[in-house]
Design a protein around this motif. Structure first.
Motif, PDB file in Angstrom:
ATOM      1  N   ALA A 168       0.836  -1.206   0.000  1.00  0.00           N
ATOM      2  CA  ALA A 168       0.000   0.000   0.000  1.00  0.00           C
ATOM      3  C   ALA A 168       0.873   1.259   0.000  1.00  0.00           C
ATOM      4  CB  ALA A 168      -0.915  -0.006   1.219  1.00  0.00           C
ATOM      5  N   ALA A 169       1.997   1.207   0.726  1.00  0.00           N
ATOM      6  CA  ALA A 169       2.861   2.376   0.823  1.00  0.00           C
ATOM      7  C   ALA A 169       3.562   2.680  -0.499  1.00  0.00           C
ATOM      8  CB  ALA A 169       3.903   2.159   1.917  1.00  0.00           C
ATOM      9  N   GLN A 170       3.585   1.694  -1.403  1.00  0.00           N
ATOM     10  CA  GLN A 170       4.306   1.920  -2.659  1.00  0.00           C
ATOM     11  C   GLN A 170       3.389   2.354  -3.791  1.00  0.00           C
ATOM     12  OE1 GLN A 170       7.125  -1.311  -3.614  1.00  0.00           O
ATOM     13  NE2 GLN A 170       6.506  -2.167  -1.663  1.00  0.00           N
ATOM     14  N   GLN A 171       2.086   2.506  -3.529  1.00  0.00           N
ATOM     15  CA  GLN A 171       1.167   2.841  -4.605  1.00  0.00           C
ATOM     16  C   GLN A 171       1.325   4.299  -5.014  1.00  0.00           C
ATOM     17  OE1 GLN A 171      -0.729   0.386  -6.063  1.00  0.00           O
ATOM     18  NE2 GLN A 171       0.556  -0.816  -4.704  1.00  0.00           N
ATOM     19  N   GLY A 172       0.747   4.659  -6.135  1.00  0.00           N
ATOM     20  CA  GLY A 172       0.738   6.061  -6.550  1.00  0.00           C
ATOM     21  C   GLY A 172       1.620   6.310  -7.742  1.00  0.00           C
ATOM     22  N   SER A 173       2.899   6.050  -7.582  1.00  0.00           N
ATOM     23  CA  SER A 173       3.801   6.340  -8.685  1.00  0.00           C
ATOM     24  C   SER A 173       4.926   5.315  -8.672  1.00  0.00           C
ATOM     25  CB  SER A 173       4.367   7.751  -8.531  1.00  0.00           C
ATOM     26  OG  SER A 173       5.721   7.785  -8.927  1.00  0.00           O
ATOM     27  N   ILE A 174       5.532   5.139  -9.847  1.00  0.00           N
ATOM     28  CA  ILE A 174       6.646   4.193  -9.928  1.00  0.00           C
ATOM     29  C   ILE A 174       7.756   4.597  -8.953  1.00  0.00           C
ATOM     30  CG2 ILE A 174       8.550   3.544 -11.435  1.00  0.00           C
ATOM     31  CD1 ILE A 174       6.714   3.081 -13.625  1.00  0.00           C
ATOM     32  N   PHE A 247       8.596  -3.946  -5.981  1.00  0.00           N
ATOM     33  CA  PHE A 247       8.090  -3.331  -7.210  1.00  0.00           C
ATOM     34  C   PHE A 247       6.605  -2.968  -7.128  1.00  0.00           C
ATOM     35  CE2 PHE A 247      11.770  -5.861  -8.324  1.00  0.00           C
ATOM     36  CZ  PHE A 247      12.537  -4.926  -9.005  1.00  0.00           C
ATOM     37  N   GLY A 248       6.148  -2.675  -5.926  1.00  0.00           N
ATOM     38  CA  GLY A 248       4.810  -2.115  -5.800  1.00  0.00           C
ATOM     39  C   GLY A 248       3.655  -3.079  -5.969  1.00  0.00           C
ATOM     40  N   GLY A 249       3.899  -4.375  -5.940  1.00  0.00           N
ATOM     41  CA  GLY A 249       2.794  -5.330  -6.026  1.00  0.00           C
ATOM     42  C   GLY A 249       2.070  -5.257  -7.359  1.00  0.00           C
TER      43      GLY A 249
END
Ligand code: SF4
Lengths: 303, 213
Positions: A168-174, A247-249
């Motif tokens: 969840a913390a990696q969502q939003g942008s690459i 890699f953001g799932g």
């Protein structure tokens, strides 16, 4: 999703999809390896036939209870790892049995199958199995060190041991991917990933040209079939773990397939380009650069 | 295991207690091999198709013909295209390629390896030496006809056969398996006494159990 039966149904569906995807990857990457060697290589559906063939043997040899349980533990390790991972982020159906703090359990499951297999292979009484097991365990222990340091650095960075929250913390942008926000941990983990996938240069354990085929030397017919199933499921489970952590799932199966393909490709790329290490060389290698990177990651996060 | 290890002897436990051991009876199973009836109908056909399309070859070079097996893995012949793969252990392979003449010494190892393979198993014999002795016909140290000692599925003639001939032989083997004729292991189990008598005629110092499980 209250009903446990629906959950079990989705878990079985996950295993089915992952098994077939794993076999497809196996065939595909053997084909790529053959193409690099200027061959045509196996047919892409060969891994399926090989498994079916092994289940159709009419006789099989047992060496005792532990021997029988070895492959079972191995497959349990693979499926356990898979089912405690949130496979698709945000999907209730494919989050399976992941829970708060699952990261520690997942790390444990990585080792579980290896140990079970070591016991099973030990009971077969074959000297090659014993050599294979000692080689395998020393290599696994060596690459677990940088891997664990990397995972701890990620845990410290996000203040959680829940894989779902890390994704969840990696969502939003690459640029939110751990790969960019915590490059040292990512580097340590991706280097130890090479060892975890067991491809060249770290394939001395299972390589047919070394002591014949390592720990599974004595395993035959359907017992070997169980091991082959695990060899399809386990790598994909590891790929999903790395995808989630670095890699953001993935929010759908398409994204999962693209991301895991390229993570796998990293180990294939290295494997095709570099020749095989001896065990002492690979242990020394894991304890040098990847370990240092892992320590740097921890220090940077702490201070 | 050396020969002395197989002899009957007395060993002593740490307390000094004598223990009689007879390795050939204590360590090895002395059961005879069984023959297994095929499953019925479509299931067996499907199983045979899978067996034929996934031939795992035991890489055991017995005679000079072995040199012709190596090119099969190279880009020029590339046997992997046909579902033929190499396997380093008899437990996991289903095809045994006898590549050339068999000396008495090798015959012993070949029998051990063959018996460790699981049913169904197939034997491909390579070169004239396996058919009638070839140019070693009157040698004191080689056998002449392989199928007196092991059930052979396919012979590939020539001295030595080219890799193309080997590939053709494998295709022939596939046809046999798909037709349900690849029953060598059952034949071996059914005629076990005959095969053993033939083998023991050749191998004078028989120092292994009758069937190597
Ligand atoms: S048939 Fe010819 S090539 Fe083959 S093993 Fe005999 S002598 Fe050698």
């Amino acid at each position: 999703m209250e009903n446990i039966w629906i959950k079990i149904g989705y878990a079985l569906l996950t295993i089915f999809i992952v098994l077939n995807y794993g076999l497809l990857l196996q065939g595909l990457f053997r084909k790529i390896g053959a193409r690099v060697g200027r061959r045509h290589g196996i047919r892409i559906w060969q891994p399926w036939v090989d498994i079916i063939k092994n289940y159709t043997f009419r006789s099989r040899i047992y060496h005792g209870v532990m021997y029988y349980l070895g492959p079972v533990f191995r497959l349990t390790g693979g499926i356990g790892l898979l089912l405690f991972l949130p496979v698709i982020y945000g999907s209730e159906m494919f989050s399976n049995f992941s829970f708060t703090g699952d990261l520690m359990l997942v790390l444990y499951f990585q080792f579980f199958g290896v140990l079970g297999m070591a016991l099973g292979a030990g009971e077969s009484g074959h000297p090659y199995s014993a050599i294979g097991v000692s080689r395998g365990l020393s290599q696994v222990t060596a690459f677990e060190l940088p891997l664990t340091l990397g995972v701890l650095a990620i845990g410290l960075q996000y203040h959680t041991l829940n894989i779902n929250e890390i994704v969840a913390a990696q969502q939003g942008s690459i640029l939110n991917w751990t790969f960019f926000t915590n490059p040292f941990a990512a580097a340590a983990m991706l280097l130890s990933f090479l060892g975890a996938m067991g491809r060249s240069p770290f394939d001395v354990v299972l390589a047919p040209q070394e002591i014949p085929i390592g720990p599974p030397t004595e395993f035959n017919s359907s017992l070997l079939g169980v091991l082959q199933l695990n060899r399809a499921i386990f790598p994909v489970a590891k790929l999903i773990l790395f995808m989630n952590l670095l890699f953001g799932g993935a929010t759908n199966w398409g994204e999962l397939i693209i991301k895991t393909f390229f993570i796998y490709f990293w180990s294939v790329f290295v494997g095709i380009a570099f020749p095989r290490f001896r065990v002492d060389q690979s242990v020394r290698w894991f304890l040098s650069i990847p370990l240092i990177l892992g320590v740097i990651a921890i220090i940077l996060i702490k201070f | 295991m050396s020969k002395e290890d197989l002899e009957k002897r007395t060993v002593y436990s740490p307390e000094g207690e004598p223990i009689e051991i007879d390795p050939l009876n204590d360590y090895f199973l002395d059961l005879r091999p069984e023959s297994y009836a095929p499953r019925n109908g479509v299931i067996e056909q499907f199983a045979n198709w899978a067996r034929a399309e996934s031939l795992w070859v035991l890489g055991f070079g017995t005679g000079c013909g072995a040199i012709e097996m190596r090119p099969l893995m190279t880009p020029r012949f590339d046997a992997y295209r046909f579902g033929i793969q190499w396997r380093p252990t008899p437990r996991q392979s289903s095809v045994f390629v006898i590549s050339g003449y068999l000396s008495v010494k090798t015959l012993k190892r070949v029998i051990r390896s063959y018996e460790q393979m699981q049913n169904p198993k197939f034997v491909v014999a390579l070169g004239s030496c396996t058919i009638n002795g070839g140019m070693y016909w009157d040698s004191y140290n080689t056998i002449n006809r392989l199928d007196h000692y092991l059930p052979v599925d396919v012979y590939i003639t020539g001295c030595m056969p080219r890799p193309e001939a080997l590939l053709a032989g494998f295709e022939e083997l596939k046809k046999r398996i798909k037709a349900g004729k690849g029953d060598g292991a059952n034949k071996y189990a059914d005629n076990f006494d005959w095969y053993k008598a033939n083998q023991k005629k050749i191998i004078k110092d028989w120092d292994m159990p009758d069937y190597n499980w």
